[in-house]
Structures are given as structure tokens and as C-alpha cells.
Design a protein around this motif. Structure first.
Motif, mmCIF file in Angstrom:
data_model
loop_
_atom_site.group_PDB
_atom_site.id
_atom_site.type_symbol
_atom_site.label_atom_id
_atom_site.label_comp_id
_atom_site.label_asym_id
_atom_site.label_seq_id
_atom_site.Cartn_x
_atom_site.Cartn_y
_atom_site.Cartn_z
ATOM 1 N N ASP A 142 0.830 -1.207 0.000
ATOM 2 C CA ASP A 142 0.000 0.000 0.000
ATOM 3 C C ASP A 142 0.866 1.260 0.000
ATOM 4 O O ASP A 142 0.521 2.256 -0.646
ATOM 5 C CB ASP A 142 -0.922 0.021 1.219
ATOM 6 C CG ASP A 142 -2.079 -0.971 1.088
ATOM 7 O OD1 ASP A 142 -2.332 -1.416 -0.055
ATOM 8 O OD2 ASP A 142 -2.701 -1.298 2.100
ATOM 9 N N ASP A 143 1.977 1.236 0.721
ATOM 10 C CA ASP A 143 2.882 2.395 0.749
ATOM 11 C C ASP A 143 3.420 2.681 -0.646
ATOM 12 O O ASP A 143 3.481 3.834 -1.085
ATOM 13 C CB ASP A 143 4.048 2.144 1.710
ATOM 14 C CG ASP A 143 3.610 2.113 3.166
ATOM 15 O OD1 ASP A 143 2.565 2.721 3.477
ATOM 16 O OD2 ASP A 143 4.306 1.489 3.983
ATOM 17 N N TYR A 144 3.825 1.625 -1.340
ATOM 18 C CA TYR A 144 4.369 1.808 -2.691
ATOM 19 C C TYR A 144 3.283 2.285 -3.660
ATOM 20 O O TYR A 144 3.542 3.137 -4.525
ATOM 21 C CB TYR A 144 4.988 0.507 -3.193
ATOM 22 C CG TYR A 144 6.269 0.141 -2.490
ATOM 23 C CD1 TYR A 144 7.485 0.678 -2.898
ATOM 24 C CD2 TYR A 144 6.269 -0.733 -1.410
ATOM 25 C CE1 TYR A 144 8.665 0.356 -2.247
ATOM 26 C CE2 TYR A 144 7.449 -1.058 -0.753
ATOM 27 C CZ TYR A 144 8.643 -0.507 -1.175
ATOM 28 O OH TYR A 144 9.810 -0.823 -0.526
ATOM 29 N N SER B 197 5.816 12.697 -8.391
ATOM 30 C CA SER B 197 7.117 12.877 -7.745
ATOM 31 C C SER B 197 8.160 13.290 -8.767
ATOM 32 O O SER B 197 8.087 12.903 -9.938
ATOM 33 C CB SER B 197 7.562 11.581 -7.054
ATOM 34 O OG SER B 197 7.822 10.563 -8.011
ATOM 35 N N SER B 198 9.116 14.085 -8.324
ATOM 36 C CA SER B 198 10.262 14.486 -9.145
ATOM 37 C C SER B 198 11.447 14.609 -8.201
ATOM 38 O O SER B 198 11.514 15.548 -7.396
ATOM 39 C CB SER B 198 10.003 15.815 -9.857
ATOM 40 O OG SER B 198 8.953 15.696 -10.785
ATOM 41 N N GLN B 199 12.382 13.665 -8.294
ATOM 42 C CA GLN B 199 13.468 13.607 -7.325
ATOM 43 C C GLN B 199 14.804 13.354 -7.990
ATOM 44 O O GLN B 199 14.877 12.886 -9.130
ATOM 45 C CB GLN B 199 13.182 12.504 -6.297
ATOM 46 C CG GLN B 199 11.917 12.726 -5.482
ATOM 47 C CD GLN B 199 11.584 11.537 -4.610
ATOM 48 O OE1 GLN B 199 11.328 10.444 -5.108
ATOM 49 N NE2 GLN B 199 11.597 11.735 -3.303
ATOM 50 N N ASP C 148 6.745 8.918 -4.994
ATOM 51 C CA ASP C 148 8.099 8.424 -5.207
ATOM 52 C C ASP C 148 8.117 7.635 -6.502
ATOM 53 O O ASP C 148 7.101 7.086 -6.936
ATOM 54 C CB ASP C 148 8.537 7.536 -4.036
ATOM 55 C CG ASP C 148 10.056 7.350 -3.951
ATOM 56 O OD1 ASP C 148 10.768 7.784 -4.880
ATOM 57 O OD2 ASP C 148 10.528 6.771 -2.950
ATOM 58 N N PHE C 149 9.294 7.595 -7.123
ATOM 59 C CA PHE C 149 9.467 6.763 -8.310
ATOM 60 C C PHE C 149 9.540 5.318 -7.841
ATOM 61 O O PHE C 149 10.345 4.973 -6.975
ATOM 62 C CB PHE C 149 10.758 7.146 -9.036
ATOM 63 C CG PHE C 149 10.881 6.582 -10.415
ATOM 64 C CD1 PHE C 149 10.624 7.364 -11.525
ATOM 65 C CD2 PHE C 149 11.256 5.258 -10.613
ATOM 66 C CE1 PHE C 149 10.741 6.848 -12.809
ATOM 67 C CE2 PHE C 149 11.366 4.728 -11.881
ATOM 68 C CZ PHE C 149 11.114 5.524 -12.984
#
Length: 359
Positions: A199-201, A209-211, A288-289
Motif C-alpha cells: 500500500d505504501d508503494y 514525484s520528481s526527485q 516516489d518513483f
């Protein structure tokens, strides 16, 4: 009187006309759309992988591991994480010129879509533009045709790269820079909390996201390789992609950072830190990627296809409403004539309308 009573009953209990009922249906549709927006949408994975060991300018020493690192990352993306070969560009040594890199980034700008996931990896020499009061300022990649020190000519500066990346439409973007002074890419350091569940992923996939993940600090050089034949940074990154600590088929940017941090902690020769930071000039809303193992991607995309088909149901709702309106007229005409047939027509219509409204 019976006819009048039937018409009165019809007027009190009848549903809205098509013109009145459509806004109600539209409200339900907007609720569905809002829910759809929260679904996991796995777009197309795209990547640019760059590795430079050899340089035209003798001022830059030959490296040993950059090409090997880039090649291994490239192979893993295709074999394990479902990056299609036609969506991955690998530039090694003489192919990795400033002009070629910028051309590929421009191509990504034309090809990438709003749900896509763009990954850019660089392994090679890096430099800084200036130094003031003991601090390095600016940063650049020294590509194969780069010339001179302090980002003199034919280099790709952090500012120029960030501008090129900002023009690419993508829901998720991860820039990985394994070079000296790479810490100057990006802004403040982000959160380093590990994901605990699928679920977190999936939540990370829902939020844009852009990191940038950098191998070191803005003011320090980094090691080219260790006993593994890879740089310490690439060794940890490759290991995290090959053997995720959590056996569920997902690896995120934060997972990569934590893997590198654990590797650095084992090395007394490493005094710098890997950092995961937001990319300037791009939208980052806390996602997040996430690299999703290739055999799990079809199910995620099938979920998107299923929800994407739902708007077609709006046509069925409109058609159903039109049919009910036609039936309304028939029932109304029967009710106007009075008697049991008219009452039965009205009751039948109301029953069918109630069932359709519930469904």
C-alpha cells in the motif's frame, strides 16, 4: 375522478425528467472520476542511461567503472522492471556527447505522457563551476566531449539539465547522478522513511514525484570503484534492484537511497552521503518513483484499463434515461384514461425507475 387521482399520484411520485435526472447522474459520475484519480496509474517507463569512462580532453582521467555501472543498470531495467527496449536510450563513451544527451532529452519531451515514469542515470566525471569562501558553487556533468575545468565548455550544467527535465511531461521522474559534486543537483534533502507495505508503494505511485538521488555531497569527490568493479554507489543501487529487501516486487527511490546509505556505512573510506532530494522546477507532491517488477505491471495496467472504460457507461445511463422518459409518456397517457390498466402502467413504470436509480 380516477383518472385525476392517477395523474396526481403520478405527479407526486414520478421521477425527474431526463433533463432533470442527468445532473444527478453527472454527480455520480464525478464521484467515480474522483475515485479513479486515486487509482494507481502505471504509465510507460522511459529511461536515459549515460556512462562515460573515456574523455576527449586529456585533462580528465579515464574512469574504470562508469560504463560498467550504466550497462548493468540498463540491463536490469529491461530484464527485471519491464522497460521496453525502444523506450530506453543507452549512451556510452563517445556516444555520450552534450549534443546527443540534449537531443535525447528533447525526444523524451515529445514522447512522454502525463502518467509516464522517466528515469535518468549518469555515471561519469563531474565538476563545479566556481568556488567561493571554501564552498563549491554550481555543478556539471563532464560528458565525452567536455573540455576544461570548472565546467568550461561542452558540459551539461545542473541548471541546463534541470530546465530540460522540467519540460518533460511525466508523473514520476527520478534523476540519479553518480559523479563528483553531484550533491549540487536538486534542493533540500527529502524524507528518508522506508516503505513498509505494498500500500505504501502504491500510494507513492498515486502521487506525482520528481526527485534526484546523488552519490555524494556538493563539495566532495566520490569513488570511481571498489573491489566489486562498480562504484560503491552503483554497487548498492544495483544490489537493491537485483535483490530487494522486501520480496513484493517494488523498489522505490527511497529504497535505493537507504541501500546506498547502508553500503556507505560499511566503508571507512567514504565520508559523504547519498541524498534523495526534490528536483527544482518540477512538481513533487510527496510520491516516489517506484520500479515495479515486470510480471506485476500487467495487473496494474489492467486496473487502469477497467476504470478507464467506465465513462462509456455514461452513454448507457443517458440511453436508459431517454427510455424511461418515453415510458413516462406512455404511462401518463394510460393514466389519463383511468381504470386499472392506467394504474398498472404507472406502478410498473415506478418500479422499473426505482430499480434503475438504485443500479
Amino acid at each position: 375522478m380516477r383518472g385525476l387521482s392517477a395523474l396526481l399520484l403520478l405527479a407526486l411520485l414520478a421521477p425527474p425528467s431526463a433533463a432533470q435526472s442527468l445532473p444527478v447522474k453527472a454527480e455520480r459520475g464525478s464521484t467515480v472520476a474522483a475515485a479513479m484519480n486515486s487509482e494507481v496509474r502505471l504509465g510507460v517507463y522511459r529511461a536515459l542511461i549515460i556512462g562515460v569512462d573515456e574523455y576527449k580532453d586529456a585533462a580528465w582521467s579515464k574512469l574504470d567503472a562508469a560504463v560498467k555501472d550504466a550497462q548493468r543498470v540498463h540491463d536490469l531495467l529491461i530484464s527485471r522492471y519491464g522497460f521496453a527496449k525502444e523506450n530506453v536510450t543507452l549512451l556510452l563513451n563517445a556516444e555520450a556527447t552534450r549534443g546527443k544527451v540534449l537531443a535525447v532529452l528533447k525526444g523524451l519531451r515529445k514522447q512522454s505522457g502525463p502518467d509516464d515514469m522517466v528515469f535518468v542515470y549518469y555515471a561519469g566525471h563531474g565538476d563545479y563551476e566556481d568556488e567561493f569562501d571554501g564552498k563549491k558553487e554550481g555543478a556539471c556533468w563532464i560528458l565525452h566531449d567536455g573540455e576544461g575545468r570548472e565546467c568550461a565548455r561542452n558540459v551539461l550544467t545542473a541548471a541546463r539539465l534541470q530546465t530540460a527535465l522540467a519540460r518533460i511531461e511525466a508523473k514520476h521522474m527520478l534523476l540519479v547522478a553518480d559523479s563528483c559534486f553531484s550533491g549540487a543537483f536538486g534542493t533540500r534533502a527529502g524524507d528518508d522513511k522506508a516503505n513498509e507495505s505494498i500500500d505504501d508503494y502504491e500510494n507513492d505511485l498515486r502521487l506525482p514525484s520528481s526527485q534526484v538521488l546523488t552519490s555524494g555531497d556538493p563539495n566532495r569527490a566520490v569513488l570511481d570503484r571498489d573491489g566489486s568493479g562498480h562504484s560503491p554507489f552503483a554497487k548498492a543501487l544495483i544490489s537493491a534492484l537485483e535483490h530487494p529487501t522486501k520480496n513484493h516486487g517494488y523498489v522505490s527511490g527511497i529504497d535505493l537511497q537507504l541501500a546506498v546509505a547502508a553500503e556507505y556505512d560499511k566503508m571507512t573510506a567514504v565520508s559523504y552521503k547519498a541524498k534523495l532530494k526534490p528536483l527544482p522546477q518540477r512538481t513533487d507532491k510527496g510520491g516516489d518513483f517506484v520500479f515495479v517488477r515486470h510480471d506485476l505491471q500487467a495487473a496494474l495496467r489492467a486496473e487502469v484499463d477497467t476504470t478507464a472504460a467506465k465513462p462509456a457507461a455514461a452513454q448507457s445511463i443517458a440511453e436508459m434515461t431517454a427510455a424511461l422518459d418515453a415510458e413516462w409518456k406512455t404511462a401518463g397517457a394510460a393514466a389519463a384514461e383511468g381504470g386499472k390498466p392506467g394504474i398498472a402502467a404507472v406502478q410498473g413504470f415506478l418500479d422499473r425507475w426505482a430499480k434503475s436509480a438504485i443500479s
